[in-house]
Design an enzyme around this catalytic site. Sequence first.
Site, short mmCIF file in Angstrom:
data_model
loop_
_atom_site.label_atom_id
_atom_site.label_comp_id
_atom_site.label_asym_id
_atom_site.label_seq_id
_atom_site.Cartn_x
_atom_site.Cartn_y
_atom_site.Cartn_z
N PRO A 9 -4.96 6.44 6.04
CA PRO A 9 -4.34 7.20 5.09
C PRO A 9 -4.39 6.47 3.78
CG PRO A 9 -2.57 6.57 6.74
CD PRO A 9 -3.99 6.22 7.24
N ASN A 10 -4.64 7.13 2.64
CA ASN A 10 -4.61 6.44 1.36
C ASN A 10 -5.61 5.54 0.98
OD1 ASN A 10 -2.34 8.16 0.52
ND2 ASN A 10 -0.82 6.71 1.78
N ARG A 17 -4.39 4.03 -6.83
CA ARG A 17 -2.98 3.63 -6.18
C ARG A 17 -2.96 2.07 -6.21
NH1 ARG A 17 -3.06 2.65 -0.05
NH2 ARG A 17 -0.79 2.35 -0.34
N TYR A 22 -4.16 -3.40 -4.35
CA TYR A 22 -5.51 -2.89 -3.81
C TYR A 22 -6.88 -3.12 -4.60
CZ TYR A 22 -2.35 -1.12 -0.43
OH TYR A 22 -1.37 -1.01 0.52
N ASN A 74 -9.31 0.18 9.44
CA ASN A 74 -8.00 -0.01 8.44
C ASN A 74 -7.10 1.03 8.78
OD1 ASN A 74 -6.46 -0.40 6.47
ND2 ASN A 74 -7.61 -0.90 5.06
N ALA A 77 -1.12 2.80 6.83
CA ALA A 77 0.12 2.74 7.09
C ALA A 77 0.48 3.08 8.74
CB ALA A 77 0.97 3.72 6.35
N HIS A 80 1.62 0.05 11.17
CA HIS A 80 3.02 -0.15 11.41
C HIS A 80 3.63 0.85 12.17
CE1 HIS A 80 1.54 -2.64 8.33
NE2 HIS A 80 1.35 -1.47 7.52
N GLU A 98 -9.38 -5.13 13.21
CA GLU A 98 -8.35 -4.75 12.37
C GLU A 98 -8.39 -5.25 11.19
OE1 GLU A 98 -4.24 -3.49 13.40
OE2 GLU A 98 -3.73 -4.68 11.71
N HIS A 100 -7.26 -5.30 6.83
CA HIS A 100 -6.77 -4.77 5.73
C HIS A 100 -7.00 -5.41 4.32
CE1 HIS A 100 -3.60 -2.93 8.59
NE2 HIS A 100 -3.81 -4.17 9.11
N SER A 102 -5.12 -5.98 1.57
CA SER A 102 -3.87 -6.75 1.21
C SER A 102 -3.47 -7.72 2.44
CB SER A 102 -2.81 -5.86 0.79
OG SER A 102 -1.97 -5.41 1.62
N ARG A 107 4.00 -9.02 2.47
CA ARG A 107 4.35 -8.01 1.96
C ARG A 107 5.86 -7.65 2.41
NH1 ARG A 107 0.07 -3.38 1.16
NH2 ARG A 107 1.93 -2.76 -0.05
N ARG A 111 5.77 -4.10 6.89
CA ARG A 111 4.26 -4.16 7.01
C ARG A 111 3.93 -5.45 7.65
NH1 ARG A 111 2.09 -0.52 3.33
NH2 ARG A 111 3.44 0.03 1.46
#
Length: 146
Positions: A9-10, A17, A22, A74, A77, A80, A98, A100, A102, A107, A111
């Site tokens: 997502p996103n 965003r 990012y 990736n 969200a 988590h 996996e 990411h 960031s 964070r 997260r």
Amino acid sequence: MKIMILNGPNINFLGIREKEVYGHQNYADMCNYLKNTAESKGINLDIFQSNIEGEMINILQRAYFEKYDGVIINPGAYTHTSIALFDAIKSIEIPTLEVHLSNIHKREDFRKISYTAAACVGQISGLGVDSYVMGLEYFCRMFSKK
């Protein structure tokens, strides 16, 4: 070698965003960069993105049936929150890494927890698009040893 990248997502909102987290590169440019990088390494790369957890599970199962050699995920969200993605990664029995953009460990506290990482061969985070590139390089080395 046939590798799948699955973004959650996103991720499709890169460049829109939270640019301070990012970056400014948009999703299409990132995908083109990764496809060109993969091609230069002799990797057949397919990239998928979904904002829907169940669809991500369907795509992971597709990786199984279409005989992918590796998956770079990736989960966004869902990292988590999703035991269902954890179960899907374990069930396909394909080496999954996996990544990411960031550094999730620098964070918010929530997260720092990854439900999906335990089903993966490893995790790379905090390097922007290079997290994916390092994932591609990992699979190149992994499969060159076989």
